[in-house]
Design an enzyme around this catalytic site. Structure first.
Site, PDB file in Angstrom:
ATOM      1  N   SER A 253     -10.317 -38.318  61.139  1.00 53.10           N
ATOM      2  CA  SER A 253     -11.060 -39.579  61.123  1.00 53.10           C
ATOM      3  C   SER A 253     -12.251 -39.482  60.196  1.00 53.10           C
ATOM      4  CB  SER A 253     -11.526 -39.925  62.540  1.00 53.10           C
ATOM      5  OG  SER A 253     -12.493 -40.941  62.533  1.00 53.10           O
ATOM      6  N   LYS A 254     -12.500 -40.559  59.451  1.00 50.12           N
ATOM      7  CA  LYS A 254     -13.703 -40.617  58.617  1.00 50.12           C
ATOM      8  C   LYS A 254     -14.946 -40.644  59.490  1.00 50.12           C
ATOM      9  CE  LYS A 254     -11.832 -44.093  56.438  1.00 50.12           C
ATOM     10  NZ  LYS A 254     -11.498 -45.223  55.554  1.00 50.12           N
ATOM     11  N   ARG A 255     -14.854 -41.373  60.602  1.00 56.53           N
ATOM     12  CA  ARG A 255     -16.018 -41.474  61.494  1.00 56.53           C
ATOM     13  C   ARG A 255     -16.398 -40.123  62.076  1.00 56.53           C
ATOM     14  NH1 ARG A 255     -16.086 -46.974  65.147  1.00 56.53           N
ATOM     15  NH2 ARG A 255     -16.224 -48.472  63.435  1.00 56.53           N
TER      16      ARG A 255
END
Length: 281
Positions: A253-255
């Site tokens: 995930s980028k987050r």
């Protein structure tokens, strides 16, 4: 045989990571095998999180991977009027309503760990006088697709909703069940389209015949089948590929700040190395 058209549609909310590379490899490999085309679409409807520098990095990373696309890049933020027109169409048909309940209010009524937009919330329109008061106060709202109204509008077709899944190489029809998602959000006061609406609208507009995406989107495809039926949009064939998981067993995930492709590149990895890391060679 009709032309094979697929697409790669990242959101510029961070740098592409190994999971994105895996998905891109699946998309381009399928197009090459079918002598087809790949369209590039930038899904930047979330203007609070999307950044121009991330979009530029996406183009750079794809070129580094040796992946080129056909035609101009479609940027969703350039087409908000189109999505707004679709919501207006659905509104005129009595299929969407303004929901003023906040995510916090909905989350408070949900089981622990459930996501507000995927729990199956259902509601109903407010009386016109109450809605006017809330709009006059400038309150935020979401445009929700009424599942009950959609079911009534489709009649017997609702029970026949489905899509073609050829993930294992053999096309098979899968029954679609949008009920667990309830009244999904199709737009908000400050954002004229949700992922569901913009994605299905653009697939139809761009003539996408095959959608190739991760297993995590499989269940949401039932919502897309419902939208396609309501709008009489052509339905693509779907393929779902396995996800790349991190050490914690969760998808990248980028987050979560998972390592971007540029970090692997700076370490000396090559595109072939990344293909091996994704299990595709």
């Amino acid at each position: 045989m009709s032309e094979f058209v697929t697409r790669f549609a990242p959101s510029p909310t961070g740098y592409l990571h190994l999971g994105h590379a895996c998905s891109a490899f699946h998309v381009w490999d399928a197009a090459r095998a079918a002598n087809g085309r790949v369209l590039l679409r930038i899904e930047d409807i979330d203007q609070t999180r999307c950044r121009p520098e991330y979009e530029a990095a996406i183009l750079e990373d794809l070129r580094w991977l040796g992946l080129d696309w056909d035609g101009p890049v479609r940027r969703q933020s350039d087409h908000f009027d189109d999505y707004e027109a679709t919501i207006t169409d659905l509104r005129m048909r009595g299929l969407v309503y303004r929901c003023f309940r906040t995510r916090r209010e909905i989350a408070a009524a949900m089981p622990a760990g459930a996501r507000p937009d995927e729990w199956g919330f259902t509601g109903r329109p407010l009386p016109a006088s109450e809605e006017e008061k809330r709009l006059a106060r400038g309150e935020a709202f979401a445009w929700r697709l009424s599942l009950a109204a959609a079911r009534d509008a489709l009649g017997p077709r609702y029970e026949q909703l489905g899509y073609i899944d050829e993930s294992d190489g053999t096309p098979r029809r899968v029954a679609a069940d949008p009920a667990p998602f309830g009244d999904v959000v199709l737009g908000r006061k400050e954002t004229p389209a949700s992922y569901h609406l913009a994605c299905c609208h653009d697939d139809a507009l761009q003539g996408v015949t095959h959608v190739i995406r991760g297993e995590d989107i499989r269940e949401m495809t039932s919502v897309h089948a419902l939208l396609q039926a309501l709008m009489d949009w052509p339905q693509p064939v779907y393929r779902f590929h396995p996800l790349i998981l991190g050490p914690d067993g969760k998808k990248l995930s980028k987050r979560a700040g998972d390592r971007g492709l540029r970090a692997w590149r700076d370490e000396g990895k090559t595109p072939d190395d990344l293909r091996r890391m994704t299990g595709l060679s």
